[in-house]
Write an enzyme that holds these catalytic residues in place. Sequence first.
Site: not given
Length: 320
Positions: A109-111, A101, A104-105, A152
């Site tokens: 964005s890194a993924a 999600p 959601s922390g 991240d």
Amino acid sequence: MESIASAPGKTILFGEHAVVYGEPAIAGAVNRRATVKIKKTNNDLSILKSKDLGFEAELDTKKKTYILKKGKPGIIRYILESLSKVHNHSPIEIDLSLDIPIGSGLGSSAAVTVATLAALYQYHGKKFNKKFLAKQAHQVELKVQGIASPLDTSISTFGGLVYLSRDKRIIKFKNLLNSSFVIGYTMKYGNTGKMVKSVKALKNKYPKILNPIIKTIGEITDEAKLAIVHNDKNRLAELMNLNQGLLDSIGVNTNELSRMIYISRKYGAIGSKLTGAGGGGSIIAFCPGKENQVFRILSKYDNAIKVNFSREGVLYRTNK
Ligand code: PMV
């Protein structure tokens, strides 16, 4: 030919904020991933689409602009910035699937950035290693966000549950705790930059109070490292609760996070704390054997997902 890459999201278990001041942290990749598929298209412009996010956009990779056909733009900037690092502007179709999600922390964005870069390098037949990829992805995050820790992007690249030491070495745990954690999140996003600044302001105002708190968070993280190594779940949970108390004391907790923390504890979590920057965002609850119960109650009022720590970092391949 189609190039495919995927990369995991992450969650912070211990040490957020204190890590900014050189204290250790514990964080891990989770079994939720961003998957990017890239293939050639005969259109003039490149296309980005995502069924999961309900969006479609035409990209002008030269100008780094886009025309949104449907959905919200959010993640597109990370993709455009990744394209500008690797791509030669030939028209391609990018298909993004995301079971992390956004906001959601969990490091969506890194993924997305790591998966996009890996898929692009693969598409262009360029050689790369994970160290290089993690660095490139961090640069993309910096460019888009202005501020970003490399945590991240490196967790998303390398995977695993890791201890980030005081001298910035990343040490992987052999034990992945073998339990699900429940992440509860509100749609009120936390702003990492703003929260880091607010802790800094408080630290400048009360250095004699804040410095020991930050040091103690570091001590908690070190104790938690031992608890993980010995698979001592009760100790780990207790340390999460201690960490939460100190995060509250430095002003990064909110009503919503507190509510989720206390509800999760009431319904079976033995440890629960906010995760990430706070000021909104999410909590992580450790509830061995009671995951479903805690998941259900948190989903009733807010949003929740169950996650496990995962050894798998970025994965990529080409389908002929
Ligand atoms: O909310 P996130 O996942 O961006 O985590 C922020 C963690 C902080 O320690 C608050 C900041 C940082 O850069 O380490």
